[in-house]
Design an enzyme around this catalytic site. Sequence first.
Site, PDB file in Angstrom:
ATOM      1  N   TRP A  94       0.817  -1.226   0.000  1.00 48.62           N
ATOM      2  CA  TRP A  94       0.000   0.000   0.000  1.00 48.62           C
ATOM      3  C   TRP A  94       0.848   1.271   0.000  1.00 48.62           C
ATOM      4  O   TRP A  94       0.308   2.383  -0.006  1.00 48.62           O
ATOM      5  CB  TRP A  94      -0.918   0.014   1.223  1.00 48.62           C
ATOM      6  CG  TRP A  94      -2.051  -0.967   1.147  1.00 48.62           C
ATOM      7  CD1 TRP A  94      -2.418  -1.717   0.064  1.00 48.62           C
ATOM      8  CD2 TRP A  94      -2.957  -1.311   2.205  1.00 48.62           C
ATOM      9  NE1 TRP A  94      -3.499  -2.505   0.379  1.00 48.62           N
ATOM     10  CE2 TRP A  94      -3.854  -2.271   1.684  1.00 48.62           C
ATOM     11  CE3 TRP A  94      -3.104  -0.908   3.532  1.00 48.62           C
ATOM     12  CZ2 TRP A  94      -4.881  -2.828   2.458  1.00 48.62           C
ATOM     13  CZ3 TRP A  94      -4.118  -1.465   4.303  1.00 48.62           C
ATOM     14  CH2 TRP A  94      -5.000  -2.409   3.764  1.00 48.62           C
ATOM     15  N   LYS A  95       2.166   1.116   0.100  1.00 46.24           N
ATOM     16  CA  LYS A  95       3.082   2.272   0.122  1.00 46.24           C
ATOM     17  C   LYS A  95       2.630   3.263   1.208  1.00 46.24           C
ATOM     18  O   LYS A  95       2.179   2.815   2.266  1.00 46.24           O
ATOM     19  CB  LYS A  95       3.187   2.888  -1.273  1.00 46.24           C
ATOM     20  CG  LYS A  95       3.556   1.814  -2.311  1.00 46.24           C
ATOM     21  CD  LYS A  95       3.939   2.315  -3.659  1.00 46.24           C
ATOM     22  CE  LYS A  95       4.298   1.129  -4.555  1.00 46.24           C
ATOM     23  NZ  LYS A  95       4.711   1.509  -5.887  1.00 46.24           N
TER      24      LYS A  95
ATOM     25  N   HIS B 123      12.990  -2.068  -2.097  1.00 43.42           N
ATOM     26  CA  HIS B 123      12.083  -1.598  -3.157  1.00 43.42           C
ATOM     27  C   HIS B 123      12.771  -0.450  -3.908  1.00 43.42           C
ATOM     28  O   HIS B 123      13.499   0.352  -3.298  1.00 43.42           O
ATOM     29  CB  HIS B 123      10.763  -1.128  -2.538  1.00 43.42           C
ATOM     30  CG  HIS B 123       9.696  -0.892  -3.565  1.00 43.42           C
ATOM     31  ND1 HIS B 123       9.685   0.234  -4.350  1.00 43.42           N
ATOM     32  CD2 HIS B 123       8.640  -1.644  -3.951  1.00 43.42           C
ATOM     33  CE1 HIS B 123       8.653   0.170  -5.183  1.00 43.42           C
ATOM     34  NE2 HIS B 123       8.004  -0.969  -4.958  1.00 43.42           N
TER      35      HIS B 123
ATOM     36  N   GLU C 201      11.057  -6.142 -10.329  1.00 45.31           N
ATOM     37  CA  GLU C 201      10.203  -5.000 -10.637  1.00 45.31           C
ATOM     38  C   GLU C 201      10.871  -4.157 -11.711  1.00 45.31           C
ATOM     39  O   GLU C 201      11.974  -3.648 -11.505  1.00 45.31           O
ATOM     40  CB  GLU C 201      10.004  -4.158  -9.386  1.00 45.31           C
ATOM     41  CG  GLU C 201       9.246  -4.917  -8.311  1.00 45.31           C
ATOM     42  CD  GLU C 201       8.360  -3.995  -7.533  1.00 45.31           C
ATOM     43  OE1 GLU C 201       7.142  -4.097  -7.687  1.00 45.31           O
ATOM     44  OE2 GLU C 201       8.879  -3.149  -6.798  1.00 45.31           O
TER      45      GLU C 201
ATOM     46  N   GLY D 149       1.011  -2.968  -6.308  1.00 46.28           N
ATOM     47  CA  GLY D 149       0.876  -1.658  -5.677  1.00 46.28           C
ATOM     48  C   GLY D 149      -0.518  -1.093  -5.915  1.00 46.28           C
ATOM     49  O   GLY D 149      -1.475  -1.390  -5.184  1.00 46.28           O
TER      50      GLY D 149
HETATM   51  P1  PGA Z   1       2.310  -0.874  -9.086  1.00 45.55           P
HETATM   52  O1  PGA Z   1       3.433  -0.936  -7.952  1.00 45.55           O
HETATM   53  O2  PGA Z   1       1.533  -2.163  -8.998  1.00 45.55           O
HETATM   54  O3  PGA Z   1       1.510   0.332  -8.757  1.00 45.55           O
HETATM   55  O4  PGA Z   1       3.022  -0.767 -10.389  1.00 45.55           O
HETATM   56  C1  PGA Z   1       4.195  -2.083  -7.757  1.00 45.55           C
HETATM   57  C2  PGA Z   1       5.189  -1.853  -6.651  1.00 45.55           C
HETATM   58  O5  PGA Z   1       5.879  -0.824  -6.664  1.00 45.55           O
HETATM   59  O6  PGA Z   1       5.314  -2.658  -5.726  1.00 45.55           O
END
Ligand code: PGA
Length: 236
Positions: free
Chosen positions: A12-13, A107, A164, A220
């Site tokens: 969820w950042k 990350h 990623e 995300g």
């Molecule tokens: P996103 O983010 O699904 O919004 O691209 C992925 C992440 O940074 O973990």
Amino acid sequence: MKNKSTLIIANWKSHKTKSEVEAWLEVYEKQFDNQEMSNYLTKKTVVICPPMPDLMLVFNKLLDWKKRKPFFLGVQDVSQFPAGKYTGAVSTLNLEGFEVRYAIVGHSERRRHFAETHQDVANKVIQCIEAGITPVVCVDDEYITQQATAIDQKYSSKCVVAYEELGAIGTGKSEPLDHVTTVFSQIKKSFGDVPVLYGGSVNEKNVSSYIEVCDGVLVGTASLDANIFSELVKMA
Ligand code: PGA
């Protein structure tokens, strides 16, 4: 490719207020009746990584749900240092008692905005493994070998690795599968036979194609809405 449970990690950042987290949990709970939930839980491991201040709230909700747990708890980062004089840091000791199973480390947003190095990430891996938490080490294809080399082999074999692609994070432009497959084999060469996830604009529509070629996904944006995320879990 799969005998193991598919791993779906929601990041969820730094989004969501406390009341938005409460609302998310309520909506998510309603999405799964008992039968459906027990069906999918046998094949999928879902992990929610909320912002740190919401850890207790989500943990308490999981306690309320008792055995009917629709996900495990994870964190988005952890300190590279043990407990001690590190103001503002969250050590693995601070996480004790919250049943945290996974920690995202390295990350790209941490590397870019907080200047984290491969060695910082390697130190976080040690902190996690010594505390019984599985580290989810994020890499992009530029530095897989350097990151793997920074981590002692006795620890790297216990990691989950998430590939990623920078241009795919939060952009809606997900990475073509053939490139993802190539990077996965580089990861397996460097880290060994660890579970490998894909992350970068994964959504409820494209998740099934990624699940064909990897062990799970790091999500995300599509995890922020409980309806969309529960659809993604069903489709994975
Ligand atoms: P996103 O983010 O699904 O919004 O691209 C992925 C992440 O940074 O973990």
